[in-house]
Scaffold this active site. Sequence first.
Site, PDB file in Angstrom:
ATOM      1  N   CYS A  32       0.235  -1.020   0.021  1.00  0.00           N
ATOM      2  CA  CYS A  32      -0.379   0.008  -0.223  1.00  0.00           C
ATOM      3  C   CYS A  32       0.928   1.511   0.028  1.00  0.00           C
ATOM      4  CB  CYS A  32      -0.922   0.244   1.051  1.00  0.00           C
ATOM      5  SG  CYS A  32      -2.338  -1.485   1.264  1.00  0.00           S
ATOM      6  N   GLN A  53      -5.523  -9.090   5.816  1.00  0.00           N
ATOM      7  CA  GLN A  53      -5.933  -7.460   6.755  1.00  0.00           C
ATOM      8  C   GLN A  53      -6.846  -7.412   7.594  1.00  0.00           C
ATOM      9  OE1 GLN A  53      -4.356  -4.003   4.323  1.00  0.00           O
ATOM     10  NE2 GLN A  53      -2.805  -5.368   3.113  1.00  0.00           N
ATOM     11  N   HIS A  80      -8.815   3.793  -1.689  1.00  0.00           N
ATOM     12  CA  HIS A  80      -7.837   3.685  -1.129  1.00  0.00           C
ATOM     13  C   HIS A  80      -6.957   2.901  -2.161  1.00  0.00           C
ATOM     14  CE1 HIS A  80      -3.809   1.830   0.326  1.00  0.00           C
ATOM     15  NE2 HIS A  80      -4.436   1.347   0.987  1.00  0.00           N
ATOM     16  N   CYS A  95       0.484   2.192   6.219  1.00  0.00           N
ATOM     17  CA  CYS A  95       0.213   1.063   7.220  1.00  0.00           C
ATOM     18  C   CYS A  95       0.738  -0.131   5.411  1.00  0.00           C
ATOM     19  CB  CYS A  95      -0.814   0.372   8.031  1.00  0.00           C
ATOM     20  SG  CYS A  95      -2.490   0.063   6.907  1.00  0.00           S
TER      21      CYS A  95
END
Length: 392
Positions: free
Chosen positions: A95, A155, A348, A378
């Site tokens: 990410c 996640q 995102h 993160c």
Amino acid sequence: MTGANRDAVIVDAVRTPVATGKPSGAYADIHPVDLHAHALSALVERTGIDAAVVDDVISGAVGQIGEQSGNTARWAALAAGFPESVPAVTVDRQCGSSQQALHFAAQGVIAGAYDVAIASGVESMSRIPIGSQFRGDDFAGPTVARRYRPGLIPQGVSAELIAQKWGLSRTRLDEFSVESHRRAAAAWTEGRFESQVTYVNDLRTDQTIRPGSTVEILAGLRPAFAGDAWAERYPDIDWRITAGNSSPVNDRSAAVLVASDDAARRLGLTPRARVHSFAVAGDDPILMLTGIIPATRRVLDRAGLSIDDIDVFEVNEAFASVVLAWQAETGADLDKVNINGGAIAIGHPLGGSGARLTAALLNNLEQVDGRFGLQVMCEAGGLANATIIERV
């Protein structure tokens, strides 16, 4: 951490509006190379530079398969009309890929390897679905599997463990998420995104913002990760992570122009900020998303600053629990965090998110007339990037 006369300055940053990463999304018919090229072209047009002076295009992408494979940054630069002499490279720190691209660009400038570089990122999750790059479940190999028995986890389950460890209730997570939507909707209504956005087609807002979101509406959503296998492994979890307090899947591109202070002056460019400090950190790959806590501490220590010295923060809202646990550990003022909304509302798109955070941080610093801004992201595997920029 910058050498004499080799500060890495940010001249400009731009991003597209965010589309839903579904077949019905606004960018679903756009090849990711062309989506990426749009941000690169817009950056060159906005700054007025000759693309031939760019020493490197460093770009982030996570789903490096299919239409985002084969060093997608190179094809995006060519699609943007850059001269063939301009090189490009694609990086993957999950990410944080385009934030890592910013770090590499700044490091190259500070070291004297570059005078001008572009850090950018793209992710087309409508065309390259999340996880497409993985082949089976054994990507980490048998040695890692033995070290982390009974195995790595998604996640979303990590976000549940974080909520459990920090005692974050479902209501608190949903309240945070509603506020993200409220701030983002207000920012669009009041024109605060106009200075950072380049439009691709008829999409004139971030497609995933839900202005009418309420805690009562979010309370009706079912937990997203409470499957039988995970419930059996973690019988004590009060499952509370939902689609409403998580970031959605999206499409977007973004780009940042970085130069040495000398090169900026020579080219007639006006720097808006300098890359003051940066750091990366690793943490537990099971909790996974907590790396932003040590990364924040590390970058503040390197900068010689305290949390109270930071005027605005951009903390990627992969899940509400991630940001709230970070706030509990750092003591940051939530009124300074994601002041125009975060990824829960804005979206995102993985490799495109770090550069989007930089665009937001730069504009938000100017909005509050602040000096220092900190962004932190993160990343899968228990990693995190942290960056401090300073207005000039």
